[in-house]
Design an enzyme around this catalytic site. Sequence first.
Site: not given
Length: 472
Positions: A67-68, A72, A96, A101, A108, A196, A235, A365
């Site tokens: 949809h976008r 990612k 997420k 936004d 993934k 993160t 991490n 990111s």
Amino acid sequence: MTEVSSGLTFRQSVDHMVDRALAFMELDPGIANAIKSCTSVLQVSFPVDIRGKVELFTGWRAVHSIHRLPAKGGLRYAENVDQQEVEALAALMTYKCAIVDVPFGGSKGGLCINPNNYSRDELKQITRRFARELAAPGFLNPATNVPAPDMGTGQREMAWIADTYKHLYPEEINALACVTGKPVAHGGVNGRTEATGRGVQYALQEFFRHKEELNAAGIDGGLEGKRIIIQGLGNVGYHAAKFLSEEDGAKIVGIIVRDGGIFNPDGIHVEEAYYHRCSHGGLKGFAGGEFVVEGEKLLETECDILIPAAIEGAINEDNAPNIRAKLIAEAANGPVTFEADRILRSRGITILPDAYVNAGGVVVSYFEWIRNLSHMRFGRIERRLDESRGRHVVAALEQTTGKQVPEWIKGSLSRGADELDLVRSGLDDSMRLALQEIIDIRSRKPELEDYRTAAYVIALQKLARSYIDIGV
């Protein structure tokens, strides 16, 4: 196939949580099914000559939503990765991004491999081949599908992938934007490695600004002195624990890793524990706390905040009845199963969901992707102008008052923001606004009793709007 103790796959567990949110919405069933479905999944198998022997590797890249664009999501290297897990993680990425936004779809990837079994050069050879397999059918592209580091991968692997893509498509001026999480010297952005974990910190800081929410969770005061148990010292876990203890004064009383855990009611020095783990491969023998062989039992130790920052399904229907934390902040993907979530909510334990808490990685990111497309580091244009304005403010204050401005104030006012400052500012803003939106919708819709359902309702509303707006 990744399963939780109830027998549900990880993907089914995510879908059940989404269904719970859909029950509070008047959404067209067709739109709901379109949102939940995985758009496409690529499976690749490829041979690589390793030490004179041909080995066959299998990997996946799932696209949950377009949809976008680009879609990612991270790329993980693990022995237990499978298609169901990759699809579940891709779905989480969609929700997420919507919650915080970020204008991305969800994706993934994973490669079934134990990276510890291979040398650096062998991993480079495998990674470059995997990158070619993803790029050929369009599952690696700065405009359509952009991976990032995940479990078992890092800056090094992202640099290899970016370099491979650049050589495959030398005419692509935005080639570096095909992945994020790269080294800063190779197109990365300052602050991505910590993103993160830093996002976890910002999420908790914002939660502690809302007294009514704290009271409902049975917590008072600020983060300082709060007892935290964290699962995972990779991490995410390392940076979250480091920032919360060093900057907010929280007390890390327990750390859980694969070989066991350590507990110290007076607090654990995170940096020393991390160094010991890196040097010895685990926490056994660390002098700063009591070693617990069955580290997972520390999940059930009384504390103020429990941060699962390692694996899916760490808290399940077997141990959920024994959890004694007041607040759980999900820093890993899917650390609480659907059944465990129901048990914990019935016991009055507050949960800040993974789809919000660990979104810091994709937020930064996004910043890196934008930086790569603009071909300019953040702050390059305005930094010196800001410094000049700051010096003028200092001069005006001194002239008006007839007194010298203290050096620490002068230094702060006359310093322009660098890239790291701007990245952290943008991340903080994103995490603050997202939680404020979650809290706001819960105040307007009392039937949304928990943060997870509220977060999914927000994500589903945004996703549905994107489908409806284009006339689907």
